[in-house]
Write a protein that holds these residues in place. Structure first.
Motif, PDB file in Angstrom:
ATOM      1  N   GLY A  36      -5.431  16.406  -5.438  1.00  5.69           N
ATOM      2  CA  GLY A  36      -5.546  14.993  -5.117  1.00  5.69           C
ATOM      3  C   GLY A  36      -6.237  14.732  -3.789  1.00  5.69           C
ATOM      4  N   ILE A  37      -6.706  13.505  -3.634  1.00  7.37           N
ATOM      5  CA  ILE A  37      -7.348  13.041  -2.404  1.00  7.37           C
ATOM      6  C   ILE A  37      -6.542  11.863  -1.871  1.00  7.37           C
ATOM      7  CG2 ILE A  37      -9.436  12.029  -1.406  1.00  7.37           C
ATOM      8  CD1 ILE A  37     -11.015  13.342  -3.659  1.00  7.37           C
ATOM      9  N   PRO A  38      -6.112  11.898  -0.613  1.00  9.99           N
ATOM     10  CA  PRO A  38      -5.289  10.804  -0.083  1.00  9.99           C
ATOM     11  C   PRO A  38      -6.039   9.468  -0.110  1.00  9.99           C
ATOM     12  CG  PRO A  38      -6.060  12.236   1.694  1.00  9.99           C
ATOM     13  CD  PRO A  38      -6.388  12.925   0.404  1.00  9.99           C
ATOM     14  N   ARG A  39      -5.317   8.406  -0.452  1.00  6.23           N
ATOM     15  CA  ARG A  39      -5.911   7.064  -0.525  1.00  6.23           C
ATOM     16  C   ARG A  39      -5.884   6.388   0.849  1.00  6.23           C
ATOM     17  NH1 ARG A  39      -6.422   4.793  -5.684  1.00  6.23           N
ATOM     18  NH2 ARG A  39      -5.479   5.981  -7.392  1.00  6.23           N
ATOM     19  N   THR A  40      -6.472   7.045   1.824  1.00  4.49           N
ATOM     20  CA  THR A  40      -6.396   6.512   3.189  1.00  4.49           C
ATOM     21  C   THR A  40      -7.683   5.818   3.630  1.00  4.49           C
ATOM     22  OG1 THR A  40      -6.975   8.735   3.979  1.00  4.49           O
ATOM     23  CG2 THR A  40      -4.644   8.147   3.947  1.00  4.49           C
ATOM     24  N   GLY A  41      -8.692   5.761   2.772  1.00  8.23           N
ATOM     25  CA  GLY A  41      -9.917   5.055   3.124  1.00  8.23           C
ATOM     26  C   GLY A  41      -9.695   3.552   3.137  1.00  8.23           C
ATOM     27  N   ASP A  42     -10.370   2.860   4.027  1.00  9.64           N
ATOM     28  CA  ASP A  42     -10.298   1.400   4.136  1.00  9.64           C
ATOM     29  C   ASP A  42      -8.858   0.899   4.268  1.00  9.64           C
ATOM     30  OD1 ASP A  42     -11.427  -1.124   4.339  1.00  9.64           O
ATOM     31  OD2 ASP A  42     -11.296  -1.519   2.182  1.00  9.64           O
ATOM     32  N   LEU A  43      -8.055   1.655   5.008  1.00  8.95           N
ATOM     33  CA  LEU A  43      -6.663   1.274   5.232  1.00  8.95           C
ATOM     34  C   LEU A  43      -6.453   0.717   6.642  1.00  8.95           C
ATOM     35  CD1 LEU A  43      -3.876   1.315   3.824  1.00  8.95           C
ATOM     36  CD2 LEU A  43      -3.552   3.644   4.678  1.00  8.95           C
ATOM     37  N   GLY A  44      -7.533   0.692   7.434  1.00  8.92           N
ATOM     38  CA  GLY A  44      -7.440   0.179   8.791  1.00  8.92           C
ATOM     39  C   GLY A  44      -6.821   1.153   9.765  1.00  8.92           C
ATOM     40  N   LEU A  45      -6.819   2.427   9.420  1.00 10.19           N
ATOM     41  CA  LEU A  45      -6.161   3.416  10.284  1.00 10.19           C
ATOM     42  C   LEU A  45      -6.862   3.551  11.626  1.00 10.19           C
ATOM     43  CD1 LEU A  45      -5.406   6.209   7.651  1.00 10.19           C
ATOM     44  CD2 LEU A  45      -3.897   4.380   8.442  1.00 10.19           C
ATOM     45  N   GLU A  46      -8.180   3.563  11.597  1.00 14.54           N
ATOM     46  CA  GLU A  46      -8.932   3.742  12.836  1.00 14.54           C
ATOM     47  C   GLU A  46      -8.711   2.573  13.780  1.00 14.54           C
ATOM     48  OE1 GLU A  46     -13.543   4.485  14.322  1.00 14.54           O
ATOM     49  OE2 GLU A  46     -13.041   4.542  12.192  1.00 14.54           O
ATOM     50  N   GLN A  47      -8.745   1.357  13.240  1.00 12.93           N
ATOM     51  CA  GLN A  47      -8.543   0.179  14.084  1.00 12.93           C
ATOM     52  C   GLN A  47      -7.153   0.166  14.707  1.00 12.93           C
ATOM     53  OE1 GLN A  47      -9.841   0.438  11.020  1.00 12.93           O
ATOM     54  NE2 GLN A  47     -10.826  -1.487  10.375  1.00 12.93           N
ATOM     55  N   ALA A  48      -6.170   0.684  13.967  1.00 16.73           N
ATOM     56  CA  ALA A  48      -4.801   0.684  14.473  1.00 16.73           C
ATOM     57  C   ALA A  48      -4.510   1.898  15.352  1.00 16.73           C
ATOM     58  CB  ALA A  48      -3.820   0.656  13.307  1.00 16.73           C
ATOM     59  N   GLY A  49      -5.422   2.880  15.356  1.00 22.88           N
ATOM     60  CA  GLY A  49      -5.227   4.071  16.180  1.00 22.88           C
ATOM     61  C   GLY A  49      -4.402   5.158  15.523  1.00 22.88           C
ATOM     62  N   VAL A  50      -4.263   5.111  14.196  1.00 21.17           N
ATOM     63  CA  VAL A  50      -3.474   6.111  13.473  1.00 21.17           C
ATOM     64  C   VAL A  50      -4.344   7.345  13.213  1.00 21.17           C
ATOM     65  CG1 VAL A  50      -2.187   6.632  11.365  1.00 21.17           C
ATOM     66  CG2 VAL A  50      -2.040   4.347  12.394  1.00 21.17           C
ATOM     67  N   ARG A  51      -3.877   8.504  13.639  1.00 24.41           N
ATOM     68  CA  ARG A  51      -4.647   9.737  13.480  1.00 24.41           C
ATOM     69  C   ARG A  51      -4.514  10.293  12.063  1.00 24.41           C
ATOM     70  NH1 ARG A  51      -2.591  11.380  18.704  1.00 24.41           N
ATOM     71  NH2 ARG A  51      -1.101  12.741  17.630  1.00 24.41           N
ATOM     72  N   ILE A  52      -5.641  10.856  11.591  1.00 24.98           N
ATOM     73  CA  ILE A  52      -5.640  11.525  10.300  1.00 24.98           C
ATOM     74  C   ILE A  52      -6.205  12.933  10.467  1.00 24.98           C
ATOM     75  CG2 ILE A  52      -5.846   9.379   8.984  1.00 24.98           C
ATOM     76  CD1 ILE A  52      -8.816   9.984   8.609  1.00 24.98           C
ATOM     77  N   THR A  53      -5.973  13.776   9.478  1.00 29.02           N
ATOM     78  CA  THR A  53      -6.476  15.143   9.511  1.00 29.02           C
ATOM     79  C   THR A  53      -7.909  15.166   8.987  1.00 29.02           C
ATOM     80  OG1 THR A  53      -5.783  15.695   7.250  1.00 29.02           O
ATOM     81  CG2 THR A  53      -4.145  15.937   9.018  1.00 29.02           C
ATOM     82  N   GLU A  54      -8.525  16.348   9.035  1.00 33.89           N
ATOM     83  CA  GLU A  54      -9.886  16.492   8.518  1.00 33.89           C
ATOM     84  C   GLU A  54      -9.965  16.175   7.036  1.00 33.89           C
ATOM     85  OE1 GLU A  54     -11.375  20.339   9.428  1.00 33.89           O
ATOM     86  OE2 GLU A  54     -11.449  20.010  11.599  1.00 33.89           O
ATOM     87  N   ARG A  55      -8.892  16.388   6.313  1.00 33.48           N
ATOM     88  CA  ARG A  55      -8.871  16.113   4.873  1.00 33.48           C
ATOM     89  C   ARG A  55      -8.462  14.684   4.549  1.00 33.48           C
ATOM     90  NH1 ARG A  55      -6.666  21.461   1.629  1.00 33.48           N
ATOM     91  NH2 ARG A  55      -8.225  22.926   2.436  1.00 33.48           N
ATOM     92  N   GLY A  56      -8.234  13.889   5.582  1.00 35.42           N
ATOM     93  CA  GLY A  56      -7.916  12.483   5.358  1.00 35.42           C
ATOM     94  C   GLY A  56      -6.445  12.162   5.254  1.00 35.42           C
TER      95      GLY A  56
ATOM     96  N   ALA B  80       4.597   8.122   4.542  1.00 34.68           N
ATOM     97  CA  ALA B  80       5.376   8.955   3.621  1.00 34.68           C
ATOM     98  C   ALA B  80       4.563   9.227   2.366  1.00 34.68           C
ATOM     99  CB  ALA B  80       6.693   8.256   3.249  1.00 34.68           C
ATOM    100  N   GLY B  81       4.854  10.359   1.725  1.00 31.20           N
ATOM    101  CA  GLY B  81       4.268  10.667   0.431  1.00 31.20           C
ATOM    102  C   GLY B  81       2.992  11.478   0.494  1.00 31.20           C
ATOM    103  N   ASP B  82       2.256  11.445  -0.613  1.00 23.22           N
ATOM    104  CA  ASP B  82       1.074  12.296  -0.761  1.00 23.22           C
ATOM    105  C   ASP B  82      -0.002  12.006   0.273  1.00 23.22           C
ATOM    106  OD1 ASP B  82       2.434  13.268  -2.894  1.00 23.22           O
ATOM    107  OD2 ASP B  82       0.959  12.745  -4.420  1.00 23.22           O
ATOM    108  N   CYS B  83      -0.008  10.807   0.847  1.00 21.84           N
ATOM    109  CA  CYS B  83      -1.025  10.491   1.856  1.00 21.84           C
ATOM    110  C   CYS B  83      -0.788  11.252   3.152  1.00 21.84           C
ATOM    111  CB  CYS B  83      -1.089   8.992   2.121  1.00 21.84           C
ATOM    112  SG  CYS B  83       0.414   8.282   2.847  1.00 21.84           S
ATOM    113  N   THR B  84       0.384  11.893   3.305  1.00 23.53           N
ATOM    114  CA  THR B  84       0.662  12.665   4.515  1.00 23.53           C
ATOM    115  C   THR B  84       0.324  14.139   4.354  1.00 23.53           C
ATOM    116  OG1 THR B  84       2.958  13.209   3.922  1.00 23.53           O
ATOM    117  CG2 THR B  84       2.567  11.107   5.032  1.00 23.53           C
ATOM    118  N   GLY B  85       0.175  14.611   3.116  1.00 23.24           N
ATOM    119  CA  GLY B  85      -0.160  16.010   2.892  1.00 23.24           C
ATOM    120  C   GLY B  85       0.976  16.965   3.167  1.00 23.24           C
ATOM    121  N   VAL B  86       2.210  16.470   3.275  1.00 20.74           N
ATOM    122  CA  VAL B  86       3.345  17.355   3.566  1.00 20.74           C
ATOM    123  C   VAL B  86       3.680  18.191   2.334  1.00 20.74           C
ATOM    124  CG1 VAL B  86       5.784  17.449   4.225  1.00 20.74           C
ATOM    125  CG2 VAL B  86       4.240  15.827   5.342  1.00 20.74           C
TER     126      VAL B  86
END
Length: 487
Positions: free
Chosen positions: A295-315, A333-339
């Motif tokens: 799977g690929i995390p659904r973190t695109g266009d979530l406003g993470l950069e504007q809010a300052g939330v860090r992501i990994t190289e895999r998103g 929480a969940g698959d978007c965290t890659g845990v």
């Protein structure tokens, strides 16, 4: 009459808060999101959950619930195929039953799959409403660390919410080959299988991880010819090697063709079927292809950069063991965290996040206590450290193994494959890991999970009563094989 859980105030730009209660805004209605919403609402927080695809998320609507419902049908056929040794015969011919003597109405199976998924989604909605959580339909996006926007189907902002606490639980989507996206008819990802009305004549499964192995097992039991394309030497890379060996033997006996050390370069339609081309240039022809590539995390266009939330190289969103992100008040929480890509872990992350955010005492997520299962035939369930960890010197341990061939209940049921493996610390004999390979291993792993979580010893497991006869009897029997455990 409109649903009060989705109604918006007349001013769509700002939802008012509820007095002095903290407002929790959750983006995503999968296990991580809805379990967090229940936890927050039951603790008195004003709770708003935003979901665009349906409550329950992929786990309920297109992944876990549907796949395990399909597998339940396959399990029945698998039992029939192996029942000749129990004295069961065809009433008309007197011949031994096989899976081929039964027909599968895949349209009816998939209709049941979707019906059960919808019912589970409805149950979740009812639970959330009863708890007092507010549900907004749309796509959530951060507009800052304390502001969440709700977007409608056309991308417009339908509401803006101030949030004291934000939880991101947006999940993941199936990975596909860049050169050959799935068409939903012949080349499929795992969310598209349930639209099929006829059983694939020859299903080519690309990917031998958990998803690929489960569907290969299920569709072979349903009656499809199955070819499994694996880039690794063994199926289920990262799983206990002995368990993988049992599954590969089961695949061979049931007629699943495993192409190990093979990687798919493309998968495309050709005529009324598909052709999967390997990087070696070899072509495999079939009726359908399932791309089980993770799977690929659904973190695109979530406003993470504007809010300052860090992501990994895999998103994936970076989190700590209490689900905090790099921004104060924002959790994930969940698959978007890659845990761990497990619904149970997502749910636990969501609950932990709410307990922490609302000021309650909380135990962090402990990876060594996470149990998981692969719903193949037989099932494979694990918890804690692995035998490979012991072999590599990562941790000191003693490994005990007992095959199910000596278990009386297994003999009664005609079960000829599977084992129980227990890993304990030297000296103290504290249980630190386990593997169960058996029918319903996903149920049998619970006693070992409790043992790991509560630091029980092999002696305590060995001294616990089990029903005779039962498969669970082997859970205690293997512990008694440790020197002194039966004293």
């Amino acid at each position: 009459m409109s649903d009060p859980s989705t109604a918006l105030p007349s001013d769509p730009h700002r939802l008012p808060s509820a007095g002095d209660r903290p407002r929790v805004v959750i983006i995503g209605g999968g296990p991580g999101g809805y379990e967090a919403a229940l936890a927050a609402a039951r603790r008195g927080a004003e709770t708003v959950l935003i979901e665009e695809r349906g409550l329950g998320g992929a786990a309920v609507l297109t992944d876990v619930v549907p796949s395990k419902t399909l597998i339940a049908t396959a399990d029945v056929l698998d039992v029939v195929a192996g029942s000749h040794g129990l004295g069961i015969r065809d009433a008309d011919t007197g011949s031994a039953p096989t899976a081929q003597t039964l027909n599968v109405d895949l349209a009816a199976v998939n209709a049941r799959v979707k019906r059960l998924a919808a019912a589970q989604s409805a149950d979740i909605r009812s639970s959330l409403s009863e708890a007092g959580a507010r549900i907004l339909e749309g796509r959530g996006r951060l507009a800052g660390p304390e502001t969440v926007e709700v977007l409608d189907g056309e991308g417009g902002v339908s509401a803006s919410l101030h949030a004291d606490v934000v939880l991101l639980a947006v999940g993941a989507r199936p990975r596909e080959l860049d050169s050959d996206p799935c068409d939903g008819e012949r080349v499929l990802n795992w969310t598209q299988l349930y639209e099929l009305e006829h059983l694939p004549e020859h299903l080519i499964v690309v990917g031998s991880g958990v998803t690929g192995a489960e569907f290969a097992s299920a569709y072979r039991a349903l009656g499809s010819e199955v070819t499994l394309v694996s880039s690794r030497e063994k199926v289920l890379p990262g799983t206990d090697p002995d368990a993988a060996d049992v599954l590969e033997d089961a695949f061979a006996r049931r007629g699943v063709s495993v192409r190990s050390r093979s990687r798919a370069a493309s998968a495309c339609r050709r005529g009324d079927g598909v052709v999967v081309t390997l990087t070696s240039g070899e072509e495999i022809a079939g009726s359908h292809a399932l791309m089980a590539l993770g799977g690929i995390p659904r973190t695109g266009d979530l406003g993470l950069e504007q809010a300052g939330v860090r992501i990994t190289e895999r998103g994936h969103i970076e989190t700590d063991r209490v689900s905090r992100t790099s921004v104060r008040g924002v959790y994930a929480a969940g698959d978007c965290t890659g845990v761990y890509p497990l619904a149970s872990v997502a749910a636990m992350q969501g609950r932990i996040a709410m307990h922490h955010a609302l000021g309650e005492a909380v135990s962090p997520l402990i990876a060594a206590q996470v149990s998981s299962a692969v719903f193949t035939s037989p099932e494979i369930a694990t918890v804690g450290v692995s035998e490979q960890d012991v072999a590599d010197g990562v941790i000191s341990g003693e490994v005990l193994v007992l095959g199910l061939d000596t278990n009386p209940r297994a003999k009664m049921q005609g079960i000829s494959e599977g084992f129980v493996k227990l890993i304990v610390r030297p000296g103290s004999h504290t249980v630190i890991g386990a593997v169960v390979v058996a029918p319903r291993a996903s149920e049998l792993i619970l006693p070992y999970t409790l043992a790991v979580a509560h630091r029980l010893t092999a002696e305590q497991v060995a001294g616990t009563f089990t029903v005779y006869p039962s498969l669970a009897g082997s859970l205690a029997e293997v512990a008694r094989r440790l020197d002194g455990a039966d004293d």
